[in-house]
Design a protein around this motif. Structure first.
Motif, PDB file in Angstrom:
ATOM      1  N   MET A  85       0.822  -1.205   0.000  1.00 51.94           N
ATOM      2  CA  MET A  85       0.000   0.000   0.000  1.00 51.94           C
ATOM      3  C   MET A  85       0.857   1.256   0.000  1.00 51.94           C
ATOM      4  N   PHE A  86       1.995   1.217   0.659  1.00 53.03           N
ATOM      5  CA  PHE A  86       2.845   2.390   0.738  1.00 53.03           C
ATOM      6  C   PHE A  86       4.024   2.300  -0.225  1.00 53.03           C
ATOM      7  N   GLY A  87       3.981   1.344  -1.127  1.00 54.28           N
ATOM      8  CA  GLY A  87       5.045   1.200  -2.097  1.00 54.28           C
ATOM      9  C   GLY A  87       4.543   1.423  -3.496  1.00 54.28           C
ATOM     10  N   VAL A  88       5.128   0.737  -4.468  1.00 54.01           N
ATOM     11  CA  VAL A  88       4.759   0.874  -5.873  1.00 54.01           C
ATOM     12  C   VAL A  88       4.036  -0.385  -6.295  1.00 54.01           C
ATOM     13  N   THR A  89       2.850  -0.249  -6.872  1.00 54.64           N
ATOM     14  CA  THR A  89       2.094  -1.382  -7.385  1.00 54.64           C
ATOM     15  C   THR A  89       1.850  -1.200  -8.863  1.00 54.64           C
ATOM     16  N   THR A  90       1.352  -2.239  -9.498  1.00 55.91           N
ATOM     17  CA  THR A  90       1.216  -2.213 -10.953  1.00 55.91           C
ATOM     18  C   THR A  90       0.080  -1.319 -11.423  1.00 55.91           C
ATOM     19  N   SER A  91      -0.976  -1.164 -10.613  1.00 51.98           N
ATOM     20  CA  SER A  91      -2.121  -0.378 -11.056  1.00 51.98           C
ATOM     21  C   SER A  91      -2.777   0.279  -9.862  1.00 51.98           C
ATOM     22  N   ASP A  92      -3.264   1.494 -10.058  1.00 52.29           N
ATOM     23  CA  ASP A  92      -3.980   2.197  -8.993  1.00 52.29           C
ATOM     24  C   ASP A  92      -5.453   2.348  -9.336  1.00 52.29           C
ATOM     25  N   ASP A  93      -5.946   1.552 -10.284  1.00 52.32           N
ATOM     26  CA  ASP A  93      -7.308   1.725 -10.762  1.00 52.32           C
ATOM     27  C   ASP A  93      -8.331   1.364  -9.691  1.00 52.32           C
ATOM     28  N   TYR A  94      -7.955   0.522  -8.733  1.00 53.74           N
ATOM     29  CA  TYR A  94      -8.892   0.104  -7.693  1.00 53.74           C
ATOM     30  C   TYR A  94      -8.568   0.751  -6.349  1.00 53.74           C
ATOM     31  N   ARG A  95      -7.687   1.731  -6.345  1.00 53.67           N
ATOM     32  CA  ARG A  95      -7.374   2.456  -5.122  1.00 53.67           C
ATOM     33  C   ARG A  95      -8.247   3.699  -5.004  1.00 53.67           C
ATOM     34  N   ASP A 132     -13.025   8.269  -2.865  1.00 55.53           N
ATOM     35  CA  ASP A 132     -13.076   7.702  -4.205  1.00 55.53           C
ATOM     36  C   ASP A 132     -13.845   8.634  -5.132  1.00 55.53           C
ATOM     37  N   VAL A 133     -14.002   8.209  -6.387  1.00 51.61           N
ATOM     38  CA  VAL A 133     -14.693   9.041  -7.374  1.00 51.61           C
ATOM     39  C   VAL A 133     -16.142   9.282  -6.963  1.00 51.61           C
ATOM     40  N   THR A 134     -16.790   8.253  -6.437  1.00 52.47           N
ATOM     41  CA  THR A 134     -18.185   8.404  -6.021  1.00 52.47           C
ATOM     42  C   THR A 134     -18.334   9.452  -4.925  1.00 52.47           C
ATOM     43  N   THR A 135     -17.429   9.419  -3.940  1.00 52.05           N
ATOM     44  CA  THR A 135     -17.481  10.412  -2.870  1.00 52.05           C
ATOM     45  C   THR A 135     -17.313  11.821  -3.426  1.00 52.05           C
ATOM     46  N   PHE A 146     -24.398   2.570  -3.545  1.00 54.28           N
ATOM     47  CA  PHE A 146     -24.283   1.650  -4.663  1.00 54.28           C
ATOM     48  C   PHE A 146     -23.193   2.064  -5.647  1.00 54.28           C
ATOM     49  N   GLY A 147     -22.968   3.374  -5.782  1.00 54.75           N
ATOM     50  CA  GLY A 147     -21.919   3.827  -6.691  1.00 54.75           C
ATOM     51  C   GLY A 147     -20.545   3.372  -6.263  1.00 54.75           C
ATOM     52  N   ARG A 148     -20.286   3.361  -4.961  1.00 61.69           N
ATOM     53  CA  ARG A 148     -18.984   2.907  -4.481  1.00 61.69           C
ATOM     54  C   ARG A 148     -18.767   1.432  -4.767  1.00 61.69           C
ATOM     55  N   GLU A 149     -19.816   0.630  -4.659  1.00 56.43           N
ATOM     56  CA  GLU A 149     -19.686  -0.800  -4.956  1.00 56.43           C
ATOM     57  C   GLU A 149     -19.398  -1.028  -6.436  1.00 56.43           C
ATOM     58  N   VAL A 150     -20.072  -0.270  -7.301  1.00 54.83           N
ATOM     59  CA  VAL A 150     -19.813  -0.394  -8.734  1.00 54.83           C
ATOM     60  C   VAL A 150     -18.393   0.050  -9.055  1.00 54.83           C
ATOM     61  N   GLU A 151     -17.959   1.156  -8.468  1.00 55.58           N
ATOM     62  CA  GLU A 151     -16.605   1.654  -8.708  1.00 55.58           C
ATOM     63  C   GLU A 151     -15.561   0.647  -8.243  1.00 55.58           C
ATOM     64  N   ARG A 152     -15.765   0.033  -7.092  1.00 58.60           N
ATOM     65  CA  ARG A 152     -14.816  -0.943  -6.579  1.00 58.60           C
ATOM     66  C   ARG A 152     -14.752  -2.183  -7.452  1.00 58.60           C
ATOM     67  N   PHE A 153     -15.873  -2.537  -8.067  1.00 63.21           N
ATOM     68  CA  PHE A 153     -15.904  -3.764  -8.868  1.00 63.21           C
ATOM     69  C   PHE A 153     -15.272  -3.561 -10.237  1.00 63.21           C
ATOM     70  N   ILE A 154     -15.639  -2.488 -10.952  1.00 59.15           N
ATOM     71  CA  ILE A 154     -15.162  -2.324 -12.333  1.00 59.15           C
ATOM     72  C   ILE A 154     -13.924  -1.443 -12.419  1.00 59.15           C
ATOM     73  N   GLY A 155     -13.537  -0.763 -11.343  1.00 57.18           N
ATOM     74  CA  GLY A 155     -12.359   0.101 -11.375  1.00 57.18           C
ATOM     75  C   GLY A 155     -12.719   1.554 -11.635  1.00 57.18           C
ATOM     76  N   ARG A 156     -11.784   2.424 -11.259  1.00 59.82           N
ATOM     77  CA  ARG A 156     -12.040   3.864 -11.317  1.00 59.82           C
ATOM     78  C   ARG A 156     -12.268   4.357 -12.741  1.00 59.82           C
ATOM     79  N   LYS A 164     -10.474  -8.581  -4.969  1.00 58.75           N
ATOM     80  CA  LYS A 164     -10.136  -7.168  -5.151  1.00 58.75           C
ATOM     81  C   LYS A 164     -10.096  -6.402  -3.833  1.00 58.75           C
ATOM     82  N   PHE A 165     -11.015  -6.711  -2.917  1.00 50.90           N
ATOM     83  CA  PHE A 165     -11.135  -5.880  -1.724  1.00 50.90           C
ATOM     84  C   PHE A 165     -11.018  -6.651  -0.414  1.00 50.90           C
ATOM     85  N   GLY A 166     -10.822  -7.963  -0.497  1.00 52.22           N
ATOM     86  CA  GLY A 166     -10.690  -8.742   0.712  1.00 52.22           C
ATOM     87  C   GLY A 166     -12.023  -9.286   1.191  1.00 52.22           C
TER      88      GLY A 166
END
Length: 309
Positions: A26-36, A47-50, A119-129, A283-285
């Protein structure tokens, strides 16, 4: 059957491993930030929904203040009007109409924002930002574009974001059709009931423009999720193509298996019901599951255990 049980358990183990790796990095470098989250406010993710909820609330407050000080005419420059788009080239109305919330509808606006946040946050978490932003942009632009074309024959206007956020709920119901919500009714049935009530209400008042907007949003949200492979409800389309298409002269009859009342094998029922849940865990645990999703996962696991005995 033991192989099927091992398959489910391996999926859960893999999901938990991926979640642990995500936490470690989480505090390093990952391959994608689309689900962060886009940012963090202390320990709380933004997130985008917020951010969308915040923008809509600010616009609603500004609109109410404009009405209070007697400058409600400013709002008229933001609502969608097909005549002004063609005659005065006021193209910004295609975007700004969704952020106009009249003071008389603030109660339902609050309900709408709550539904978007949940519901928007759940959709965003599932399909990505990025996919979520693309979906929201499609829901924002498609209705006014169609109404602009309709403006050749009939004047049309539009304001508010109710249809957009109903489309977000349809996207959620497409991803999680079997999730139990209000009064233990599954999400897909709630979406169908609300769509039917909304449709008959608009038909009664001959609100054809609003009817086009609502069903454009419903269709766009449903097809967007389906074409991303997240929704399990397009089997009827494949069956229809097989029925209409040319029949081969000779064909091999596959070995029949026990089928449920819906015509699907038991293994297909299991996989179609828990695959979205397993994807969510990856994706989210496992802590991100709702109580109903946990119960569904436990039921299917017990079902596989009984069949393997």
């Amino acid at each position: 059957m033991n192989e099927r049980l091992r398959y489910v358990e391996s999926r859960i183990t893999l999901a938990q491993t991926q979640c642990a790796a995500l936490i470690e990095n989480m505090f390093g470098v990952t391959t994608s930030d689309d689900y962060r989250p886009v940012a963090w406010m202390g320990r709380y993710p933004v997130d985008v929904t917020t951010m969308l909820v915040g923008v809509h609330i600010v616009c609603a407050i500004l609109t109410a203040l404009a009405f209070a000080v007697g400058h409600s005419g400013v709002v008229n420059y933001l609502v969608f009007d097909s005549t002004l788009i063609w005659s005065a080239a006021q193209v910004w109305r295609v975007f700004t109409y969704a952020f106009v919330h009249g003071p008389s509808t603030l109660f339902w606006f609050a309900v709408e924002m709550y539904m978007l946040f949940v519901f928007g946050r759940e959709v965003e978490r599932f399909i990505g930002r990025r996919a979520y932003m693309a979906l929201y942009l499609i829901l924002l632009l498609m209705p006014p574009v169609l109404l602009t074309i309709w403006g050749f024959w009939q004047h049309s206007g539009l304001s508010g974001s109710l249809a957009i956020h109903f489309g977000i709920f349809v996207a959620f119901a497409t991803i999680y059709p079997r999730v139990e919500l209000f009064l233990r009714i599954m999400a897909k049935w709630i979406a169908l009931i609300l769509a039917g009530v909304y449709t008959f209400q608009l038909l009664a008042y001959h609100a054809w423009n609003d009817l086009v907007v609502v069903w454009t949003s419903i269709g766009a949200a449903f097809l967007f999720i389906e074409f991303r492979g997240a929704g399990p409800e397009l089997t009827w389309w494949n069956a229809l193509k097989e029925r209409i298409g040319p029949k081969p002269k000779y064909h091999v009859v596959p070995k029949t298996r026990p089928r449920s009342a819906s015509g699907r094998t038991e293994s297909e029922d299991v996989y179609s019901s828990i695959d979205p849940i397993l994807d969510k865990i990856s994706k989210f645990g496992i802590g991100s599951l709702t109580p109903s999703e946990r119960r569904q996962l436990d039921r299917e696991r017990e079902r596989l255990l009984k069949q393997s005995e």
